[in-house]
Design a protein around this motif. Sequence first.
Motif, PDB file in Angstrom:
ATOM      1  N   TYR A  89      29.375 -31.979  17.211  1.00 18.57           N
ATOM      2  CA  TYR A  89      27.944 -31.959  16.929  1.00 18.57           C
ATOM      3  C   TYR A  89      27.241 -31.778  18.260  1.00 18.57           C
ATOM      4  N   GLY A  90      26.521 -30.706  18.391  1.00 16.03           N
ATOM      5  CA  GLY A  90      25.983 -30.350  19.700  1.00 16.03           C
ATOM      6  C   GLY A  90      27.137 -29.900  20.567  1.00 16.03           C
ATOM      7  N   LEU A  91      27.229 -30.444  21.744  1.00 20.68           N
ATOM      8  CA  LEU A  91      28.323 -30.069  22.641  1.00 20.68           C
ATOM      9  C   LEU A  91      29.446 -31.101  22.660  1.00 20.68           C
ATOM     10  N   LEU A  92      29.284 -32.183  21.890  1.00 20.97           N
ATOM     11  CA  LEU A  92      30.238 -33.277  21.957  1.00 20.97           C
ATOM     12  C   LEU A  92      30.999 -33.464  20.653  1.00 20.97           C
ATOM     13  N   ASN A  93      32.189 -34.033  20.769  1.00 26.32           N
ATOM     14  CA  ASN A  93      32.940 -34.453  19.591  1.00 26.32           C
ATOM     15  C   ASN A  93      32.588 -35.909  19.301  1.00 26.32           C
ATOM     16  N   HIS A  94      32.316 -36.186  18.021  1.00 31.64           N
ATOM     17  CA  HIS A  94      31.944 -37.533  17.599  1.00 31.64           C
ATOM     18  C   HIS A  94      32.920 -38.018  16.535  1.00 31.64           C
ATOM     19  N   GLN A  95      33.110 -39.313  16.493  1.00 24.65           N
ATOM     20  CA  GLN A  95      33.980 -39.930  15.498  1.00 24.65           C
ATOM     21  C   GLN A  95      33.280 -39.947  14.142  1.00 24.65           C
ATOM     22  N   LEU A  96      33.993 -39.531  13.099  1.00 28.88           N
ATOM     23  CA  LEU A  96      33.500 -39.591  11.722  1.00 28.88           C
ATOM     24  C   LEU A  96      34.467 -40.459  10.932  1.00 28.88           C
ATOM     25  N   ASN A  97      33.947 -41.542  10.333  1.00 30.52           N
ATOM     26  CA  ASN A  97      34.778 -42.463   9.564  1.00 30.52           C
ATOM     27  C   ASN A  97      34.148 -42.730   8.201  1.00 30.52           C
ATOM     28  N   PRO A  98      34.528 -41.935   7.192  1.00 30.14           N
ATOM     29  CA  PRO A  98      34.039 -42.257   5.849  1.00 30.14           C
ATOM     30  C   PRO A  98      34.808 -43.459   5.290  1.00 30.14           C
ATOM     31  N   LYS A  99      34.079 -44.414   4.725  1.00 28.65           N
ATOM     32  CA  LYS A  99      34.711 -45.546   4.049  1.00 28.65           C
ATOM     33  C   LYS A  99      35.033 -45.075   2.634  1.00 28.65           C
ATOM     34  N   ILE A 100      36.309 -45.101   2.285  1.00 23.44           N
ATOM     35  CA  ILE A 100      36.783 -44.537   1.022  1.00 23.44           C
ATOM     36  C   ILE A 100      37.387 -45.644   0.164  1.00 23.44           C
ATOM     37  N   CYS A 101      37.014 -45.671  -1.089  1.00 24.01           N
ATOM     38  CA  CYS A 101      37.589 -46.613  -2.045  1.00 24.01           C
ATOM     39  C   CYS A 101      38.485 -45.831  -2.998  1.00 24.01           C
ATOM     40  N   VAL A 102      39.729 -46.273  -3.126  1.00 21.19           N
ATOM     41  CA  VAL A 102      40.710 -45.644  -4.005  1.00 21.19           C
ATOM     42  C   VAL A 102      41.151 -46.681  -5.034  1.00 21.19           C
ATOM     43  N   LYS A 103      40.965 -46.357  -6.302  1.00 21.29           N
ATOM     44  CA  LYS A 103      41.377 -47.252  -7.392  1.00 21.29           C
ATOM     45  C   LYS A 103      42.548 -46.595  -8.122  1.00 21.29           C
ATOM     46  N   ILE A 104      43.637 -47.356  -8.265  1.00 21.69           N
ATOM     47  CA  ILE A 104      44.859 -46.832  -8.880  1.00 21.69           C
ATOM     48  C   ILE A 104      45.245 -47.733 -10.043  1.00 21.69           C
ATOM     49  N   GLU A 105      45.394 -47.131 -11.221  1.00 22.82           N
ATOM     50  CA  GLU A 105      45.873 -47.846 -12.396  1.00 22.82           C
ATOM     51  C   GLU A 105      47.282 -47.343 -12.702  1.00 22.82           C
ATOM     52  N   PHE A 106      48.126 -48.224 -13.232  1.00 27.59           N
ATOM     53  CA  PHE A 106      49.534 -47.908 -13.409  1.00 27.59           C
ATOM     54  C   PHE A 106      49.960 -47.977 -14.865  1.00 27.59           C
ATOM     55  N   LYS A 107      50.817 -47.041 -15.254  1.00 26.26           N
ATOM     56  CA  LYS A 107      51.533 -47.052 -16.523  1.00 26.26           C
ATOM     57  C   LYS A 107      52.938 -46.521 -16.233  1.00 26.26           C
ATOM     58  N   GLN A 108      53.798 -46.622 -17.191  1.00 19.77           N
ATOM     59  CA  GLN A 108      55.172 -46.132 -17.043  1.00 19.77           C
ATOM     60  C   GLN A 108      55.154 -44.663 -16.607  1.00 19.77           C
TER      61      GLN A 108
END
Length: 178
Positions: A89-108
Amino acid sequence: MKRIGLFIFVFLLNIAAYAQWRITPTGGLVDATSGKEYMVIQKEGSQEELYKSILKNAHRIFIHPDDVVSFVENEMISITGYGETTMKYGLLNHQLNPKICVKIEFKQGKMRVQAAWVDVLWANTSKVAPYTFLSKGGLKCFNKTGEVSNKGRFDTYNDVSNAFINNILFPKSENEDW
């Protein structure tokens, strides 16, 4: 000629082996193939075995797993954590950290997965709502009608999302020789 055929086969096998998600203007993630807000992944194992595999992997990935994992034993796991990448962004590299929620349901023999961005930490200083970041801010990738306006950013956001989710769903083989 055989090498090209083998390369194409291996490439397609890798695509099929991992889940592919696509970001939406609100920060929700949808199945890149079907467009549904969830993905059903076929995976060999009983409901309990699949549950234990994902829970064990979450404990392996995160230093403080109790802070990011919640669950209903043998039925569902929800994991919330930060993806990470850098963006110019501009002339610099910046850290990007999206907070991600992953929900997993299980069956056979299968897992039902849903995912979304919860918020975005930009340059380790600003916390922004996903819609604001993706559709209104200076690093947006969607226009006012929800169409992709910056393909490079769109691809970067998809890549960081897919890396985070696939790291949880498809554990790398353990190196027990420590």
